[in-house]
Design a protein around this motif. Structure first.
Motif, short mmCIF file in Angstrom:
data_model
loop_
_atom_site.label_atom_id
_atom_site.label_comp_id
_atom_site.label_asym_id
_atom_site.label_seq_id
_atom_site.Cartn_x
_atom_site.Cartn_y
_atom_site.Cartn_z
N GLN A 90 0.87 -1.18 0.00
CA GLN A 90 0.00 0.00 0.00
C GLN A 90 0.91 1.24 0.00
O GLN A 90 1.06 1.92 1.00
N ALA A 91 1.50 1.51 -1.15
CA ALA A 91 2.49 2.58 -1.26
C ALA A 91 1.83 3.87 -1.72
O ALA A 91 0.84 3.87 -2.46
N THR A 92 2.40 4.99 -1.29
CA THR A 92 1.95 6.30 -1.75
C THR A 92 2.48 6.55 -3.16
O THR A 92 3.31 5.80 -3.69
N ALA A 93 2.02 7.63 -3.76
CA ALA A 93 2.47 7.97 -5.11
C ALA A 93 3.98 8.24 -5.12
O ALA A 93 4.69 7.83 -6.06
N GLN A 94 4.49 8.88 -4.08
CA GLN A 94 5.92 9.15 -4.01
C GLN A 94 6.71 7.86 -3.83
O GLN A 94 7.77 7.67 -4.46
N GLN A 95 6.20 6.95 -3.00
CA GLN A 95 6.90 5.68 -2.80
C GLN A 95 6.90 4.83 -4.07
O GLN A 95 7.89 4.17 -4.38
N THR A 125 3.35 -6.18 8.96
CA THR A 125 2.41 -5.20 8.42
C THR A 125 3.12 -4.02 7.78
O THR A 125 2.50 -3.28 7.01
N VAL A 126 4.39 -3.82 8.10
CA VAL A 126 5.19 -2.72 7.56
C VAL A 126 6.52 -3.28 7.08
O VAL A 126 7.15 -4.10 7.76
N GLN A 131 3.53 0.32 3.87
CA GLN A 131 2.52 -0.57 4.46
C GLN A 131 2.28 -1.78 3.55
O GLN A 131 2.26 -1.67 2.32
N ILE A 132 2.11 -2.94 4.17
CA ILE A 132 1.78 -4.17 3.45
C ILE A 132 0.27 -4.36 3.53
O ILE A 132 -0.30 -4.39 4.63
N LYS A 133 -0.40 -4.49 2.39
CA LYS A 133 -1.86 -4.61 2.37
C LYS A 133 -2.34 -5.87 3.07
O LYS A 133 -3.17 -5.83 3.98
N ARG A 134 -1.84 -7.01 2.64
CA ARG A 134 -2.30 -8.27 3.21
C ARG A 134 -1.23 -9.34 2.99
O ARG A 134 -0.42 -9.26 2.07
N VAL A 135 -1.23 -10.31 3.86
CA VAL A 135 -0.33 -11.46 3.76
C VAL A 135 -1.17 -12.72 3.95
O VAL A 135 -2.26 -12.69 4.51
#
Length: 445
Positions: free
Chosen positions: A14-19, A147-148, A165-169
């Motif tokens: 779940q990355a931002t546009a900058q990431q 989670t991160v 952030q990691i969305k799901r595992v």
């Protein structure tokens, strides 16, 4: 003895546009390094292959150290500022595989191994499937609950740490050791995470789950013991998903009839959707089959050996030919083997010919119903499901080989030494009954 298994999970980020922008810069920097490194490796390939350590020999050519202050290629020091050492060694191993594959294919082309006489030589693409390996502790760090993920990314000037952030595992990482993932950046960004598993072998229960993969019914499974007792049976046929797939196949066939010559990329979108539906069907059915086998304590799943088999039925552009094209016998077998092996079980294959044409009770060959092809009539007049009958015979062939009633898996009994004229009747479920004092009849219609 426990066996190590490596399985890869897909963890979306779940990355931002900058990431996401920084991840694309990191991927571009890594691929640029691999592209430049491939020229060095390709031009020095014979000498590098003779070196005691391939990676150390490449590093002496590109990386300055106290003992090697002036390497032959200064481009890497000037162009790739503070390039991480772990990524450099990962790039060396990746480029080694790419160059080796290219030279092998090019050598085969020179020897005349070509699809046609005027085939062009193979192209060298050093960045095909190239994604940076994020070594744990050096390029990536996880928190306790995964989670991160802290990633070391290139921003155009420095390699800095960024928390994503990691969305799901999935739950697989709780069962084994998480290894160093790869950062995959396409339309979306995710981590390809390998997990090392050590599944415990299932206890011996003298039960086998035999699966017949068919056209009318996708999969028919039965639990059969070594004595020939049928413990459980199940039909697996996701009709709703199959109807969705067949509807699109009908639309494709209708458009093909109106076209004299099919163009390149004909109905590409419909074919893509059909493949995705087929993949979903295979995933759901394989999961249910493995769950059915574990529920009834089966230690092995037995399948028919159909690898390389191609159906000949149906005319060109007919519905039957299209149904065979959408048949999932290989994909389903691969998924069953992967999932059941991960659970600690085994998958065995037996000879396929004759499992559906011989009656399981030993009465001889059966006759299929011309209107309802999944039904069959035995020589005794008994009506039975042909796919279910085949699953019994598949299990019987495995147990006959396992119990040394026959030395082969081709479905034929071994000949007696005293008589060479023994009729060549294939192994059926009734073969296992002859070993028992009382024949079990749990599989009556």
């Amino acid at each position: 003895m426990t066996r190590k298994i490596i399985r890869s999970d897909k963890w979306p980020l779940q990355a931002t546009a900058q990431q996401r922008h920084l991840m694309r810069l990191t991927l571009a920097e890594y691929r640029a390094f691999c592209r430049a490194l491939s020229i060095v490796v390709l031009s020095n390939w014979p000498a590098l292959c003779r070196a005691p350590s391939f990676a150390a020999a490449v590093e002496r050519l590109i990386h300055p150290t106290m003992k090697n202050p002036k390497p032959r290629h200064h481009y890497f020091t000037r162009r790739f500022y503070k390039f991480p050492s772990y990524l450099r060694r990962a790039a060396i191993e990746f480029v080694k595989g790419q160059v080796s594959s290219y030279l092998t294919r090019y050598g085969a082309w020179l020897d005349g191994d070509r699809k046609c006489s005027d085939a062009r030589p193979p192209a060298f693409n050093p960045v095909s499937g190239c994604y940076p390996a994020m070594y744990r502790g050096q390029q990536i760090k996880f928190n306790e609950d995964f989670t991160v993920a802290s990633l070391k990314l290139w921003d155009g000037r420095e390699w800095l740490w960024h928390d994503v952030q990691i969305k799901r595992v999935r739950q697989r990482h709780l069962l084994g050791a998480v290894k160093s993932p790869a950062l995959v950046v396409n339309r979306r960004c995710y981590l390809s995470v390998p997990v090392e598993l050590k599944p415990e072998q299932l206890p011996s229960t003298e039960r086998a789950c035999a699966v017949d993969i068919g056209i009318n019914t996708l999969a028919t499974a039965s639990i059969v013991s070594s004595g020939g007792t049928v413990v459980a049976r199940r039909f697996l046929h996701p009709a709703a998903d199959i109807d969705r797939r067949n509807k699109r196949c009908t639309l494709i066939r209708g458009k093909a009839r109106k076209t004299a010559k099919l163009s390149k990329g004909f109905c590409r979108g419909m074919y893509r959707k059909t493949r995705h539906i087929n993949e979903q069907i295979a995933q759901i059915t394989s999961r249910r089959l493995v769950g059915f086998a574990l529920e009834h304590g089966a230690e092995v799943i037995v399948l028919e050996h159909l690898k390389g088999w191609r159906p000949k039925a149906g005319t060109r552009r007919s519905s039957l030919r299209q149904r065979f094209h959408g048949w999932l016998h290989r994909r389903l077998a691969d998924l069953i083997e992967a999932k059941f092996t991960e659970a600690g079980g085994r998958v065995e294959y037996v000879y396929a010919k004759g499992t559906s044409s011989w009656a399981f009770d030993g009465s001889g060959k059966l006759k299929r119903d011309p209107k309802q092809y999944e039904l069959a009539t035995f020589t005794t007049g008994k009506r039975y499901n042909c796919d279910l009958n085949a699953s019994y015979n598949i299990a019987a062939r495995y147990w006959a080989w396992k119990l040394k009633l026959t030395r082969r898996k081709d479905g034929q009994l071994s000949e007696d030494r005293s008589s060479s004229g023994k009729p060549r009747i294939p192994v059926t479920l009734s073969t296992l009954w002859q070993r028992e004092h009382e024949a079990p009849y749990q599989c009556a219609a």
